[in-house]
Design an enzyme around this catalytic site. Sequence first.
Site, PDB file in Angstrom:
ATOM      1  N   CYS A 272       0.970  -1.204   0.042  1.00  0.00           N
ATOM      2  CA  CYS A 272      -0.029  -0.011   0.111  1.00  0.00           C
ATOM      3  C   CYS A 272       0.792   1.366   0.079  1.00  0.00           C
ATOM      4  O   CYS A 272       1.774   1.371  -1.000  1.00  0.00           O
ATOM      5  CB  CYS A 272      -0.975  -0.085   1.253  1.00  0.00           C
ATOM      6  SG  CYS A 272      -2.144   1.315   1.140  1.00  0.00           S
ATOM      7  N   HIS A 273       0.860   2.318   1.089  1.00  0.00           N
ATOM      8  CA  HIS A 273       1.659   3.376   1.204  1.00  0.00           C
ATOM      9  C   HIS A 273       3.025   3.027   1.919  1.00  0.00           C
ATOM     10  O   HIS A 273       3.999   3.744   1.898  1.00  0.00           O
ATOM     11  CB  HIS A 273       1.041   4.425   1.988  1.00  0.00           C
ATOM     12  CG  HIS A 273      -0.278   5.083   1.371  1.00  0.00           C
ATOM     13  ND1 HIS A 273      -1.432   4.389   1.104  1.00  0.00           N
ATOM     14  CD2 HIS A 273      -0.248   6.198   0.691  1.00  0.00           C
ATOM     15  CE1 HIS A 273      -2.412   5.055   0.630  1.00  0.00           C
ATOM     16  NE2 HIS A 273      -1.666   6.285   0.336  1.00  0.00           N
TER      17      HIS A 273
END
Length: 191
Positions: A112-113
């Site tokens: 994800c991030h």
Amino acid sequence: MSTTLNKKRVAILATNGFEQAELEEPMKALKEAGAIVSIVSPKTGEIQGMRHADKGDKFPVDIALNKAKPEEFDALLLPGGLMNPDELRSTPAAVQFVRAFGQAGKPIAAICHGPWVLIEAGLVSGRKLTSWPAIQTDIKNAGGNWVDEEVVVDNGLVTSRKPDDIPAFNAKMIEEIAEGQHAGMAASAGR
């Protein structure tokens, strides 16, 4: 229980605001594969998980970041969420912790991030990886080759985009950790 990872030690670097599924599900898969897993955090006590924008569960911190030694671990997991990697990339000790894994050629899995922390640690230049689509420009600006795929592996670096990718992410993460250190990871960390 599988012994694929045969007591390999895996650090999960996280702080408040991590996406709960991206810590909880990989941690369960690692333990089921025989790994010894420790949550490492700049915070002590417990850290707050998130289920998207809503608070999730709290998880106990096993080792404070200032006491954690990268050389005592075989691999690193960076869960995503929005707040968690943003705070970690702003914490010099967390950035150095991640950089040490890359320089040693140890497998790193980020979802994800999570790649935000890899960017700050200088570990994406010349590497192929994926992430949450909103940070693809950050990866490209750091010299990475961003692709929109479920899971991407590049010399011990495993990345995925989102919680839906977790099954593929877990499988490749376990495979790379089982293989051990990757000379290509260490070489690219020195760029």
